[in-house]
Design an enzyme around this catalytic site. Sequence first.
Site, PDB file in Angstrom:
ATOM      1  N   HIS A 259       0.907  -1.100  -0.109  1.00 23.23           N
ATOM      2  CA  HIS A 259      -0.182  -0.186  -0.096  1.00 23.23           C
ATOM      3  C   HIS A 259       1.153   1.325  -0.277  1.00 23.23           C
ATOM      4  CE1 HIS A 259      -2.549   2.834   1.351  1.00 23.23           C
ATOM      5  NE2 HIS A 259      -4.338   2.362   1.136  1.00 23.23           N
ATOM      6  N   CYS A 297      -3.945   2.152  -4.629  1.00 23.12           N
ATOM      7  CA  CYS A 297      -4.504   3.392  -3.639  1.00 23.12           C
ATOM      8  C   CYS A 297      -4.755   4.766  -3.933  1.00 23.12           C
ATOM      9  CB  CYS A 297      -4.316   3.259  -2.556  1.00 23.12           C
ATOM     10  SG  CYS A 297      -5.683   4.551  -1.448  1.00 23.12           S
ATOM     11  N   HIS A 324      -7.658   0.101  -4.455  1.00 25.79           N
ATOM     12  CA  HIS A 324      -8.235   1.004  -4.084  1.00 25.79           C
ATOM     13  C   HIS A 324      -9.114   2.894  -4.061  1.00 25.79           C
ATOM     14  CE1 HIS A 324      -6.853  -0.301   0.420  1.00 25.79           C
ATOM     15  NE2 HIS A 324      -7.091  -0.985  -0.350  1.00 25.79           N
ATOM     16  N   ASP A 381     -13.060   3.105   0.088  1.00 27.42           N
ATOM     17  CA  ASP A 381     -12.393   3.253   0.740  1.00 27.42           C
ATOM     18  C   ASP A 381     -12.731   4.747   1.427  1.00 27.42           C
ATOM     19  OD1 ASP A 381     -10.375   3.124   2.327  1.00 27.42           O
ATOM     20  OD2 ASP A 381      -8.323   2.805   1.219  1.00 27.42           O
ATOM     21  N   HIS A 382     -12.115   4.905   2.707  1.00 26.47           N
ATOM     22  CA  HIS A 382     -12.417   6.378   3.036  1.00 26.47           C
ATOM     23  C   HIS A 382     -13.954   7.055   2.938  1.00 26.47           C
ATOM     24  CE1 HIS A 382      -8.264   6.190   4.501  1.00 26.47           C
ATOM     25  NE2 HIS A 382      -8.312   5.322   4.701  1.00 26.47           N
ATOM     26  N   TYR A 398     -14.545   4.573   8.157  1.00 28.35           N
ATOM     27  CA  TYR A 398     -15.090   3.302   7.599  1.00 28.35           C
ATOM     28  C   TYR A 398     -16.717   3.278   7.838  1.00 28.35           C
ATOM     29  CZ  TYR A 398     -10.617   1.473   6.786  1.00 28.35           C
ATOM     30  OH  TYR A 398      -9.105   1.808   5.969  1.00 28.35           O
TER      31      TYR A 398
END
Length: 421
Positions: A259, A297, A324, A381-382, A398
Site C-alpha cells: 500500500h 490506492c 482502492h 475506501d474512506h 469506515y
Amino acid sequence: MELTWRWFGKNDKITLPMLRQIGVEGIVTALHDVPLGDVWTQEKIRDLRLFIESHGLRWSVVESLPVTETIKYAGPDRDEQIERYKVSLRNLAAEGIHTICYNFMPVLDWARTDLAHPNADGTTNLFFSYAEFAYFDIYVLKRPGAREEWAAFRIPGMNIDRDIVAEADAIHANLSPLTPHPSPLGNYDHRLVENIIVKTQGFVSGNIREDDEHPLELFRQLLDLYKGVTKEQLRENMRYFLAAIMPTCEECGINMCVHPDDPPFPVLGLPRIVNSADDIDWLLSAVDNPHNGLTFCAGSLSAGAHNDVVAMARKYASRTHFVHLRSCEILPNGDFTEASHLGGRANVPELARIFLDEEQRRKTLTSHHSPLTTQLPMRVDHGRTMLGDEQRGYNAGYSFLGRAFALAQIQGVIRTIEHLS
C-alpha cells in the site's frame, strides 16, 4: 472488478448480511486479534474463512498481514520475524487466500488531523491540515528537531510559499483557555493525539491500541527505534524482506501488494519510500518478481500534488494486485480532504476504465502459470460519514452508508464502462 469491502471481523458493527444486501462480493479483512509478530495459524484462518463463506461471501484479500517494526528497521530478531511471516503466508495459501495487502510505513499508518471535517452538504470526511500536524509534532509530541524540519519542509508538487511553522505557532498562541479534561493534555491537544495516533490505528493490529493509557509516550518510544534510519536504509530493509519471502510467494501462489504511503511524503522525521512513481519504480525493480506488486490506492496517491494518478495507473496496472478506488482534493494551500468518489483529482472513472482494460488483457494471457488473477479485487475506501453514520460508532474512515453510497457510484461507473466497451 470484484466488489470488495474492508471488514474488521466478527465484532465489526457492519455485519456480513448487511454487505450481501449492498452487492459486496469479496471480503477484505485480517486476524485483528492476533498480536503483532505472532504466526497466523491455519486453524484461525480457516475459522474466519468459513464464517465469511457461511454468509455467501469469500475472503478475497488480507489487509493487512502486518510487517513488524523490527523488520522495517532491521532489528536483531528480523530474520525470526520474517520466518514467522512466511509461515503465515503458507497458512493463508493453504486456505485459498492468495492476495496480501501490506505496508512498509514506519510506526504510523495513514494520518489525518480531522476525522469529521464538515462539508457543505452536511456530511463529514477525513481531512489533513499541515499546520495542525506541525503543531502536533512541535507542541504535543515535542519531537526533537521538529521545528527545524518543518521550517525546511515544502509541500510536494506545489510551488507555494507557506510558513507552516508560523501557522503552528499561531495555533499555539490562539488556543482558547483549556477546559478540564481527564487527559493530562488539553482538549485540543487530546483531540489531535486521538485523531493522529489512536483512532486511525487502534482498531487494527497496530502499534497503538485504543485502550493504551499513555499512547503519546509509547509513540515516542516507537519513533526512537528509527533514529538514524535513512530512506536508503529503509529501502534496503524492504528489499531484504521482499527477497526473503518471494520464494515462499512463488511456492504458494501468494501476491504481495504494498500500500502506498498515506499521506505520500515523510512525516515525523520518518523516511517513507512508497509515495511517488520513482519510489514504485524502485520497489518493482529492486525485487523484480510478478508476485511483488502494488495495491493501487488512488486516494493515497492523489493526496500528493506530485503524483499524476491516471498516468501511474496506466504504468503500473500490470503489477497491480488490488485496487482502492477513492479520491482526494488538494486545497490551494496544500491541505487535502477526502473527496467524493466521483470527484477530486484521482479521476476514479478513468482509473476504473484502466483496470477493467487490464482485466481484459489478463484474460488473453496464454500461460496457466501466470500469478496474475483475471479479476482485480477493488474496494471503495474512506467513505463520507452521512445519514446518521456518526451515531453508530463506526471506525474512523469506515462508515457504512457513506461507503455504501460510494460503492453504488463505482458500480454504476463500472457497468457503464462495460456497456460502452
